[in-house]
Design a protein around this motif. Sequence first.
Motif, mmCIF file in Angstrom:
data_model
loop_
_atom_site.group_PDB
_atom_site.id
_atom_site.type_symbol
_atom_site.label_atom_id
_atom_site.label_comp_id
_atom_site.label_asym_id
_atom_site.label_seq_id
_atom_site.Cartn_x
_atom_site.Cartn_y
_atom_site.Cartn_z
ATOM 1 N N ASN A 164 -8.689 21.247 -2.860
ATOM 2 C CA ASN A 164 -8.913 19.713 -2.450
ATOM 3 C C ASN A 164 -7.606 19.018 -3.439
ATOM 4 N N VAL A 165 -7.254 18.138 -2.344
ATOM 5 C CA VAL A 165 -6.022 17.187 -3.550
ATOM 6 C C VAL A 165 -6.466 16.012 -4.153
ATOM 7 N N ARG A 166 -6.294 15.793 -5.624
ATOM 8 C CA ARG A 166 -7.157 15.043 -5.786
ATOM 9 C C ARG A 166 -5.675 13.754 -6.612
ATOM 10 N N ALA A 167 -5.425 12.688 -6.085
ATOM 11 C CA ALA A 167 -4.072 11.821 -5.876
ATOM 12 C C ALA A 167 -5.012 10.284 -6.576
ATOM 13 N N HIS A 168 -4.198 10.424 -7.547
ATOM 14 C CA HIS A 168 -4.185 8.951 -8.023
ATOM 15 C C HIS A 168 -3.367 7.999 -7.787
ATOM 16 N N LEU A 169 -4.351 6.851 -7.313
ATOM 17 C CA LEU A 169 -3.644 5.583 -7.252
ATOM 18 C C LEU A 169 -3.563 4.764 -8.159
ATOM 19 N N THR A 170 -2.216 4.018 -7.954
ATOM 20 C CA THR A 170 -1.295 3.559 -8.718
ATOM 21 C C THR A 170 -2.029 2.652 -8.835
ATOM 22 N N GLU A 171 -2.491 1.276 -7.420
ATOM 23 C CA GLU A 171 -3.105 0.166 -7.900
ATOM 24 C C GLU A 171 -4.705 0.510 -7.027
ATOM 25 N N THR A 172 -5.728 -0.906 -6.611
ATOM 26 C CA THR A 172 -6.826 -0.246 -6.634
ATOM 27 C C THR A 172 -7.047 -0.182 -5.129
ATOM 28 N N PRO A 173 -7.079 0.152 -4.348
ATOM 29 C CA PRO A 173 -7.604 0.862 -2.951
ATOM 30 C C PRO A 173 -7.874 -0.750 -2.412
ATOM 31 N N PRO A 174 -7.891 -1.275 -1.096
ATOM 32 C CA PRO A 174 -8.585 -1.892 -0.529
ATOM 33 C C PRO A 174 -10.420 -1.116 -0.054
ATOM 34 N N GLN A 175 -11.367 -1.720 -0.503
ATOM 35 C CA GLN A 175 -12.613 -1.575 0.414
ATOM 36 C C GLN A 175 -13.430 -0.455 1.927
ATOM 37 N N ALA A 176 -12.170 -1.419 2.614
ATOM 38 C CA ALA A 176 -12.570 -1.054 3.963
ATOM 39 C C ALA A 176 -11.517 -0.687 4.708
ATOM 40 N N PHE A 177 -11.268 0.247 4.967
ATOM 41 C CA PHE A 177 -10.301 0.596 5.968
ATOM 42 C C PHE A 177 -10.979 1.724 7.256
ATOM 43 N N LYS A 178 -9.753 2.428 8.203
ATOM 44 C CA LYS A 178 -10.405 3.242 8.521
ATOM 45 C C LYS A 178 -9.420 4.237 8.857
ATOM 46 N N GLU A 179 -8.138 4.369 8.126
ATOM 47 C CA GLU A 179 -7.459 5.685 7.673
ATOM 48 C C GLU A 179 -6.735 5.487 7.110
ATOM 49 N N VAL A 180 -6.154 6.611 6.632
ATOM 50 C CA VAL A 180 -5.485 6.878 4.990
ATOM 51 C C VAL A 180 -4.169 7.502 5.631
ATOM 52 N N ALA A 181 -3.230 6.647 5.948
ATOM 53 C CA ALA A 181 -1.758 7.847 5.989
ATOM 54 C C ALA A 181 -0.520 8.364 4.606
ATOM 55 N N ILE A 182 -0.252 9.582 4.515
ATOM 56 C CA ILE A 182 0.136 10.144 2.793
ATOM 57 C C ILE A 182 1.848 10.201 3.480
ATOM 58 N N SER A 183 2.675 9.166 2.777
ATOM 59 C CA SER A 183 3.689 10.034 3.094
ATOM 60 C C SER A 183 5.007 10.082 2.109
ATOM 61 N N ARG A 184 5.879 10.229 2.696
ATOM 62 C CA ARG A 184 7.320 10.495 1.363
ATOM 63 C C ARG A 184 8.473 9.969 1.305
ATOM 64 N N ASP A 185 8.550 9.631 0.389
ATOM 65 C CA ASP A 185 10.380 8.709 0.858
ATOM 66 C C ASP A 185 11.171 9.721 0.549
ATOM 67 N N GLY A 186 12.282 9.462 0.696
ATOM 68 C CA GLY A 186 13.304 10.009 0.269
ATOM 69 C C GLY A 186 13.880 9.541 -1.238
ATOM 70 N N ARG A 187 13.142 9.429 -2.407
ATOM 71 C CA ARG A 187 12.843 10.144 -3.350
ATOM 72 C C ARG A 187 11.988 10.849 -3.711
ATOM 73 N N GLY A 188 11.235 11.294 -3.508
ATOM 74 C CA GLY A 188 10.282 11.841 -3.558
ATOM 75 C C GLY A 188 9.520 11.984 -4.058
ATOM 76 N N ASP A 189 8.862 10.563 -3.359
ATOM 77 C CA ASP A 189 7.663 9.772 -3.943
ATOM 78 C C ASP A 189 6.700 9.618 -3.031
ATOM 79 N N TYR A 190 5.876 10.230 -3.464
ATOM 80 C CA TYR A 190 4.131 10.394 -1.713
ATOM 81 C C TYR A 190 3.749 8.335 -2.038
ATOM 82 N N TYR A 191 2.732 7.878 -0.564
ATOM 83 C CA TYR A 191 2.712 6.834 -0.522
ATOM 84 C C TYR A 191 0.767 7.497 0.124
#
Length: 210
Positions: A138-165
């Motif tokens: 399983n992927v363990r990704a560190h969040l650079t900010e505190t995530p919201p407490q209530a959410f419906k889904e999470v979308a993982i993406s990557r930009d042109g610089r190779g950074d993941y969000y």
Amino acid sequence: MLLTTKIKLKLSEQDAMTLEFMQSKCRALYNWQVMQLRGGATWNLYEAKKSLHASKIYDPELKHVYGKLLQEVFFRLDKAMTAFFQRVKAGETAGFPRVRPRHCFFTLCYPASYLKIEGNTVILPTGGKGKKNKRYPNVRAHLTETPPQAFKEVAISRDGRGDYYASFVAERHEEAQQKGHVVAFDLGIKTLATGINEQGRMYHVGGFKG
């Protein structure tokens, strides 16, 4: 309304490789379905989902992709086909769904109930049951900010610089508008702006000299 909070991720090299593997397999499955449709096949979401078993036999590596991500491929294509038929019905330029190019990251959408958050670490499941059948942990990704407490889904993406969000999609209830807190302004020439609120109070913003 829906509110999206996009947070940058810090990943190990292994976890980045895992995400790249899963997105490439999801993209390939999506493109395969699109090419079948372009070849004359008819679209039916239920039948398309049933074909996943045959796809896993043809490409056993699909078993290493988290199942919910593979299911999301069909729902995403279903939305694209629904929009296509709506444009056709409206007499607009149809724009049939296209294959996704290899250089573009195929966004991975995780339902909130199928992932875990420990502090500022989000744990994204991969395919396979049990440690023996899991090629990728399983992927363990560190969040650079505190995530919201209530959410419906999470979308993982990557930009042109190779950074993941990670984009957290949450429902936000709009607050009722409070009376007496609305001011309408009219822009002028000699006077920069003149405003009036619901109680009839006037506001003047001075003009320019010159």
